[in-house]
Design an enzyme around this catalytic site. Structure first.
Site, PDB file in Angstrom:
ATOM      1  N   GLU A 163       0.769  -1.244   0.000  1.00 26.14           N
ATOM      2  CA  GLU A 163       0.000   0.000   0.000  1.00 26.14           C
ATOM      3  C   GLU A 163       0.801   1.296   0.000  1.00 26.14           C
ATOM      4  O   GLU A 163       0.796   2.046   0.992  1.00 26.14           O
ATOM      5  CB  GLU A 163      -0.931   0.017   1.221  1.00 26.14           C
ATOM      6  CG  GLU A 163      -2.026  -0.997   1.161  1.00 26.14           C
ATOM      7  CD  GLU A 163      -3.125  -0.700   2.180  1.00 26.14           C
ATOM      8  OE1 GLU A 163      -3.305   0.461   2.548  1.00 26.14           O
ATOM      9  OE2 GLU A 163      -3.799  -1.650   2.595  1.00 26.14           O
ATOM     10  N   GLU A 354      -5.575  -8.699   2.479  1.00 29.30           N
ATOM     11  CA  GLU A 354      -6.082  -8.231   3.778  1.00 29.30           C
ATOM     12  C   GLU A 354      -7.578  -7.996   3.669  1.00 29.30           C
ATOM     13  O   GLU A 354      -8.060  -7.524   2.652  1.00 29.30           O
ATOM     14  CB  GLU A 354      -5.451  -6.893   4.209  1.00 29.30           C
ATOM     15  CG  GLU A 354      -4.018  -6.962   4.629  1.00 29.30           C
ATOM     16  CD  GLU A 354      -3.463  -5.602   5.060  1.00 29.30           C
ATOM     17  OE1 GLU A 354      -4.246  -4.725   5.488  1.00 29.30           O
ATOM     18  OE2 GLU A 354      -2.248  -5.420   4.937  1.00 29.30           O
TER      19      GLU A 354
HETATM   20  C1  GBH Z   1      -4.058  -1.709   5.967  1.00 23.67           C
HETATM   21  O1  GBH Z   1      -4.072  -0.429   5.404  1.00 23.67           O
HETATM   22  C2  GBH Z   1      -2.637  -1.949   6.397  1.00 23.67           C
HETATM   23  O2  GBH Z   1      -1.932  -2.658   5.404  1.00 23.67           O
HETATM   24  C3  GBH Z   1      -2.502  -2.603   7.738  1.00 23.67           C
HETATM   25  O3  GBH Z   1      -1.195  -2.509   8.189  1.00 23.67           O
HETATM   26  C4  GBH Z   1      -3.494  -1.978   8.708  1.00 23.67           C
HETATM   27  O4  GBH Z   1      -3.294  -2.385  10.023  1.00 23.67           O
HETATM   28  C5  GBH Z   1      -4.873  -2.339   8.202  1.00 23.67           C
HETATM   29  O5  GBH Z   1      -5.063  -1.844   6.899  1.00 23.67           O
HETATM   30  C6  GBH Z   1      -6.001  -1.799   9.073  1.00 23.67           C
HETATM   31  O6  GBH Z   1      -6.049  -0.403   9.023  1.00 23.67           O
HETATM   32  O7  GBH Z   1     -13.319   3.031   3.010  1.00 23.67           O
HETATM   33  O8  GBH Z   1     -13.763   1.994   5.130  1.00 23.67           O
HETATM   34  O9  GBH Z   1     -11.934   1.205   3.766  1.00 23.67           O
HETATM   35  C7  GBH Z   1      -5.162   0.421   5.588  1.00 23.67           C
HETATM   36  C8  GBH Z   1      -6.038   0.502   4.349  1.00 23.67           C
HETATM   37  C9  GBH Z   1      -7.641   1.700   3.085  1.00 23.67           C
HETATM   38  C10 GBH Z   1      -7.922   1.461   5.423  1.00 23.67           C
HETATM   39  C11 GBH Z   1      -8.633   2.822   3.085  1.00 23.67           C
HETATM   40  C12 GBH Z   1      -8.862   2.607   5.439  1.00 23.67           C
HETATM   41  C13 GBH Z   1     -10.501   3.810   4.205  1.00 23.67           C
HETATM   42  C14 GBH Z   1     -11.703   3.487   5.026  1.00 23.67           C
HETATM   43  N1  GBH Z   1      -6.945   1.615   4.380  1.00 23.67           N
HETATM   44  N2  GBH Z   1      -9.562   2.678   4.190  1.00 23.67           N
HETATM   45  S1  GBH Z   1     -12.735   2.364   4.188  1.00 23.67           S
END
Ligand code: GBH
Length: 449
Positions: A163, A354
């Site tokens: 990411e 994930e």
């Molecule tokens: C991942 O990134 C990471 O790789 C990991 O390390 C981390 O612990 C895990 O997520 C949890 O946060 O529209 O509801 O999805 C975070 C990826 C993508 C999470 C965009 C937040 C926006 C909110 N992010 N997302 S949502």
């Protein structure tokens, strides 16, 4: 149709979120350790230096994985543990830890999936400008070579970077993640290109030096995860899914188009032509060398409609919507639509690297963690994933985020994403109800969904 008989069921973690022992075994400081010393940078003043003690508990943690019945474990390597200064001398203690982890996993029949870079940069390299420094791709290449030389006789599944839209967008532009910078667009464009070159270099090292036949993925989240409200909104949802936002480093499409299509989006090249770094054909060839998997991290998402002007419009959240402890929407339909959109655009077999949720979990009076919400979340998301498979999307595996409750970056230890509950004071582990539920899904290869 159902899932492939060799479907990969796993769980995922990242080094700095779980390892702890931040100043043991010859590890040096990372960007995140130092960032966490800034007052207010991390919720509750937490620091990743303690992690959840996985470094010391590695063997019993692998036994927990065995109990959960997972077939694969995705973890990341801590660069500051391997090369404390980022380059130069190799820390043999660091290599020993990952060698033992891999051996222990293989002993119990769990396949390791190794991420080279999941956001913890040796502090020394950060001091030299991190991803802004043109030497970064060769530093990364050197680090990857050390890891591949050490592990590739037993490890054949690799992830290059996790990411970039977080470790660049949130970190270098939005000042939320380490190092908390707010760079200019010109600097961001340079960091983006250096990052893509890092991916290319890692991939090249794996293809050239791996001792067993390697399968490699790049991992991206799609920040504008979009679900069409009706059939007539599909185009609009797809457009939004792959849009280039003003804060361009936060756009997934920038990375995935460069890597899987061999070119940056046209809109990016034209809109930012005056500030882009030099981008050569050789660069793009290195960046877009073929990969085996398209890695996707999937969490929440939005409902999208086609507006009167044809442009995508996000439907406002409905009062009382289902949400996780982090206030992210429970949006299982993304496991159908985003997977489908990405497969149609890139045509590369997908690994869900994930997926999961932060829950308000605690140990109940009977000693168990009854996280019915996570079970329902998983149930809904996995069902949608199976529908995507039934509609022809080539999905090869699913990794739950996360195996353990852990250090959630700038939110510190305030969140709980695990299938396994961790007492953040004593380090004690307890498998949650969702962990047992997942074990049964894995056992039935999803048939019981
Ligand atoms: C991942 O990134 C990471 O790789 C990991 O390390 C981390 O612990 C895990 O997520 C949890 O946060 O529209 O509801 O999805 C975070 C990826 C993508 C999470 C965009 C937040 C926006 C909110 N992010 N997302 S949502």
């Amino acid at each position: 149709m159902g899932l492939r008989s060799d479907f990969i069921w796993g769980a995922a973690t990242a080094a700095i979120q779980i390892e702890g022992a931040g100043q043991e075994g010859g590890r040096s400081l990372s960007n995140w350790d130092v960032f966490s010393e800034i007052p207010g940078a991390i919720k509750g003043g937490d620091s990743p230096l303690e992690g959840v003690d996985h470094y010391r508990r590695m063997r019993s943690d692998v036994m927990l994985m065995k109990e959960l019945g997972i077939r694969a474990y995705r973890f990341s390597i801590s660069w500051p543990r391997i090369l404390p200064q980022g380059t130069g001398e190799v820390n043999q203690d660091g290599l020993r830890f990952y060698n033992e982890l891999v051996d222990t996993l293989l002993e119990v029949g769990i396949t390791p999936y190794v991420t080279l870079y999941h956001w913890d940069l040796p502090y020394n390299l950060h001091l030299q400008g991190g991803f802004l420094n043109p030497a970064m791709p060769s530093w990364m290449e050197n680090y990857a070579k050390v890891v591949v030389d050490a592990l590739s006789d037993r490890v054949s599944n690799w992830i290059t970077l996790n990411e970039p839209q977080c470790f660049l967008g949130l970190a270098y532009k939005d000042a939320v993640h380490a190092p908390g910078w707010r760079l200019s667009d010109r600097e961001m464009a340079l960091a983006v290109h250096n990052t893509l070159l890092c991916h290319g270099k890692i991939l090249h090292v794996i293809r050239t030096f791996a001792k067993t036949k390697a399968k490699v993925a790049f991992v991206q989240a799609t920040p504008f995860t979009s679900v069409p409200v009706t059939e007539k909104d599909i185009e609009a949802a797809r457009d939004r899914q792959f849009m280039l936002s003003d804060s361009f480093a936060n756009s997934g499409v920038l990375y995935t188009d460069a890597i899987y299509r061999g070119k940056y989006p046209d809109e990016y090249l034209s809109r930012y032509q005056d500030i882009l770094p030099v981008i050569t054909d050789d660069d793009m060839r290195l960046i877009s060398a073929p990969l085996d998997y398209f890695g996707l991290n999937l969490y929440g998402g939005d409902f999208v409609q086609r507006g009167v002007d044809g442009k995508p419009v996000v439907v406002p959240r409905i009062k009382g919507y289902a949400r996780t402890a982090l206030d992210w929407d429970v949006r299982p339909e993304i496991m159908y639509w985003t997977l489908k959109f990405c497969y149609e655009r890139y045509r590369v077999p997908i690994l869900v690297t994930e997926n999961g949720m932060s829950g308000n979990d605690w140990i109940h009076v009977d000693g168990h963690i009854h996280d019915a919400d996570r079970i329902d979340f998983l149930h809904r998301y996995l069902k949608c994933m199976r529908s995507a498979v039934d509609d022809g999307v080539d999905i090869r595996g699913y990794f739950h985020w996360s195996l353990f409750d852990n250090f959630e970056w700038s939110l510190g230890f305030a969140e709980r994403f695990g299938l396994v509950f961790v007492d953040y004071v004593t380090g004690e582990r307890t498998i949650k109800d969702s962990g047992y539920w997942y074990r049964d899904i894995v056992k039935s290869n999803g048939l019981s969904l």
